[in-house]
Design an enzyme around this catalytic site. Structure first.
Site, PDB file in Angstrom:
ATOM      1  N   LYS A  14       0.823  -1.213   0.000  1.00 54.49           N
ATOM      2  CA  LYS A  14       0.000   0.000   0.000  1.00 54.49           C
ATOM      3  C   LYS A  14       0.859   1.265   0.000  1.00 54.49           C
ATOM      4  O   LYS A  14       0.600   2.201  -0.744  1.00 54.49           O
ATOM      5  CB  LYS A  14      -0.931   0.029   1.224  1.00 54.49           C
ATOM      6  CG  LYS A  14      -1.917  -1.125   1.285  1.00 54.49           C
ATOM      7  CD  LYS A  14      -2.958  -0.937   2.382  1.00 54.49           C
ATOM      8  CE  LYS A  14      -2.399  -0.959   3.791  1.00 54.49           C
ATOM      9  NZ  LYS A  14      -1.888  -2.274   4.211  1.00 54.49           N
ATOM     10  N   ARG A  90     -10.208   0.347   7.996  1.00 55.91           N
ATOM     11  CA  ARG A  90      -9.845  -1.033   8.337  1.00 55.91           C
ATOM     12  C   ARG A  90     -11.002  -1.787   8.961  1.00 55.91           C
ATOM     13  O   ARG A  90     -10.856  -2.972   9.272  1.00 55.91           O
ATOM     14  CB  ARG A  90      -8.672  -1.028   9.326  1.00 55.91           C
ATOM     15  CG  ARG A  90      -7.295  -1.057   8.648  1.00 55.91           C
ATOM     16  CD  ARG A  90      -6.269  -0.893   9.741  1.00 55.91           C
ATOM     17  NE  ARG A  90      -5.034  -1.576   9.518  1.00 55.91           N
ATOM     18  CZ  ARG A  90      -3.915  -0.985   9.087  1.00 55.91           C
ATOM     19  NH1 ARG A  90      -3.917   0.289   8.771  1.00 55.91           N
ATOM     20  NH2 ARG A  90      -2.799  -1.670   8.984  1.00 55.91           N
ATOM     21  N   ARG A 129      11.079  -6.321   5.770  1.00 53.73           N
ATOM     22  CA  ARG A 129      10.960  -4.900   6.108  1.00 53.73           C
ATOM     23  C   ARG A 129      11.399  -4.666   7.554  1.00 53.73           C
ATOM     24  O   ARG A 129      12.051  -3.673   7.856  1.00 53.73           O
ATOM     25  CB  ARG A 129       9.510  -4.418   5.894  1.00 53.73           C
ATOM     26  CG  ARG A 129       9.343  -2.926   6.143  1.00 53.73           C
ATOM     27  CD  ARG A 129       7.966  -2.434   5.749  1.00 53.73           C
ATOM     28  NE  ARG A 129       6.934  -2.868   6.686  1.00 53.73           N
ATOM     29  CZ  ARG A 129       5.631  -2.656   6.511  1.00 53.73           C
ATOM     30  NH1 ARG A 129       5.187  -2.041   5.427  1.00 53.73           N
ATOM     31  NH2 ARG A 129       4.762  -3.066   7.414  1.00 53.73           N
ATOM     32  N   ARG A 135      11.269  -1.521  11.898  1.00 56.62           N
ATOM     33  CA  ARG A 135       9.903  -1.197  12.333  1.00 56.62           C
ATOM     34  C   ARG A 135       9.436  -2.185  13.393  1.00 56.62           C
ATOM     35  O   ARG A 135       9.463  -3.399  13.181  1.00 56.62           O
ATOM     36  CB  ARG A 135       8.972  -1.197  11.113  1.00 56.62           C
ATOM     37  CG  ARG A 135       7.663  -0.510  11.421  1.00 56.62           C
ATOM     38  CD  ARG A 135       6.815  -0.371  10.190  1.00 56.62           C
ATOM     39  NE  ARG A 135       5.485  -0.850  10.483  1.00 56.62           N
ATOM     40  CZ  ARG A 135       4.439  -0.667   9.709  1.00 56.62           C
ATOM     41  NH1 ARG A 135       4.572  -0.018   8.578  1.00 56.62           N
ATOM     42  NH2 ARG A 135       3.265  -1.129  10.054  1.00 56.62           N
TER      43      ARG A 135
HETATM   44  P1  AMP Z   1       0.058   0.409   9.014  1.00 56.09           P
HETATM   45  O1  AMP Z   1       1.256   1.293   8.917  1.00 56.09           O
HETATM   46  O2  AMP Z   1      -1.073   0.884   8.125  1.00 56.09           O
HETATM   47  O3  AMP Z   1       0.367  -1.050   8.802  1.00 56.09           O
HETATM   48  O4  AMP Z   1      -0.499   0.540  10.501  1.00 56.09           O
HETATM   49  C1  AMP Z   1       0.283   0.142  11.628  1.00 56.09           C
HETATM   50  C2  AMP Z   1      -0.619  -0.051  12.829  1.00 56.09           C
HETATM   51  O5  AMP Z   1      -1.293   1.186  13.138  1.00 56.09           O
HETATM   52  C3  AMP Z   1      -1.751  -1.063  12.652  1.00 56.09           C
HETATM   53  O6  AMP Z   1      -1.322  -2.393  12.896  1.00 56.09           O
HETATM   54  C4  AMP Z   1      -2.764  -0.569  13.682  1.00 56.09           C
HETATM   55  O7  AMP Z   1      -2.364  -0.933  14.988  1.00 56.09           O
HETATM   56  C5  AMP Z   1      -2.625   0.947  13.582  1.00 56.09           C
HETATM   57  N1  AMP Z   1      -3.556   1.514  12.576  1.00 56.09           N
HETATM   58  C6  AMP Z   1      -3.222   2.123  11.407  1.00 56.09           C
HETATM   59  N2  AMP Z   1      -4.319   2.496  10.730  1.00 56.09           N
HETATM   60  C7  AMP Z   1      -5.374   2.098  11.479  1.00 56.09           C
HETATM   61  C8  AMP Z   1      -6.795   2.152  11.305  1.00 56.09           C
HETATM   62  N3  AMP Z   1      -7.347   2.682  10.210  1.00 56.09           N
HETATM   63  N4  AMP Z   1      -7.578   1.643  12.294  1.00 56.09           N
HETATM   64  C9  AMP Z   1      -7.038   1.106  13.407  1.00 56.09           C
HETATM   65  N5  AMP Z   1      -5.711   0.989  13.628  1.00 56.09           N
HETATM   66  C10 AMP Z   1      -4.888   1.485  12.674  1.00 56.09           C
END
Ligand code: AMP
Length: 192
Positions: A14, A90, A129, A135
């Site tokens: 993404k 999500r 990654r 990360r």
């Molecule tokens: P990402 O970078 O999109 O993989 O997000 C990393 C983490 O942030 C996820 O595993 C969630 O814990 C939190 N997170 C990011 N976006 C959302 C969302 N839309 N709703 C809930 N938690 C989120």
């Protein structure tokens, strides 16, 4: 306005494809994960709360993330030609909220680009990654939780958006350029 959702499991690409889309179409990029990681780094109250969920691989509660998204749109993306939403929505509740947030601002979602990658490949990419970027949530235990959460809470959105005719399925394997071309072709066909 060209508003797009980049949809897919953790590790589906993404972030990579969002960066290319914002370049091509001059859009504003909102990654809720990045916004949260920035809050964590700055140790804001939201960051301190968010960190507890993120390190376990759980989702931040809907009301918190929806409020955050609405603030980012109003503070940073008001004059944008369109927005790429990366990592949001999500859950179904988030999808419904997004529709309302956009409608309240006289706008709507054009397409949901669904990057489809099988689980084995996702795990390989996320572990890699984790090694390359450090990360914190890219470790095996948290990855497993994130993939479970994806299956249970996020994947149902594919049905939700398909029923609305907004879902654009994209094979998320191959080179970055090949995937990008498939996305652009799909979007342009949708836009007519
Ligand atoms: P990402 O970078 O999109 O993989 O997000 C990393 C983490 O942030 C996820 O595993 C969630 O814990 C939190 N997170 C990011 N976006 C959302 C969302 N839309 N709703 C809930 N938690 C989120």
């Amino acid at each position: 306005m060209l508003n797009l959702v980049l949809f897919g499991a953790p590790g589906s690409g993404k972030g990579t494809q969002s960066a290319k889309l914002i370049d091509r179409y001059g859009l504003y990029h909102i990654s809720t994960g990045e916004v949260l990681r920035d809050h964590i780094a700055r140790k804001t109250p939201l960051g301190i709360t968010a960190e507890k969920y993120i390190t376990k691989g759980h989702l931040i509660p809907d009301e918190l993330i929806i409020e955050l998204l609405e603030n980012v749109i109003d503070e940073q993306a008001q004059d944008a030609k369109g927005i790429v939403f990366d990592g949001f929505p999500r859950t179904i509740a988030q999808a419904e909220a997004l529709e309302k947030i956009l409608a309240d601002r006289g706008s709507k979602l054009e397409a949901v680009v669904g990057l489809e990658v099988d689980e084995e490949e996702l795990i390989d990419r996320l572990l890699k990654r984790g090694q390359e970027t450090g990360r914190a949530d890219d470790n095996m235990e948290t990855i497993k939780n994130r993939l479970d959460v994806y299956q249970n809470q996020t994947h149902p959105l594919k049905e939700y958006y398909s029923a609305k005719g907004q879902y654009l399925p994209i094979k998320g394997t191959g080179t970055v350029e090949e995937i990008f071309h498939t996305i652009v072709d799909g979007i342009e066909e949708k836009l007519g």
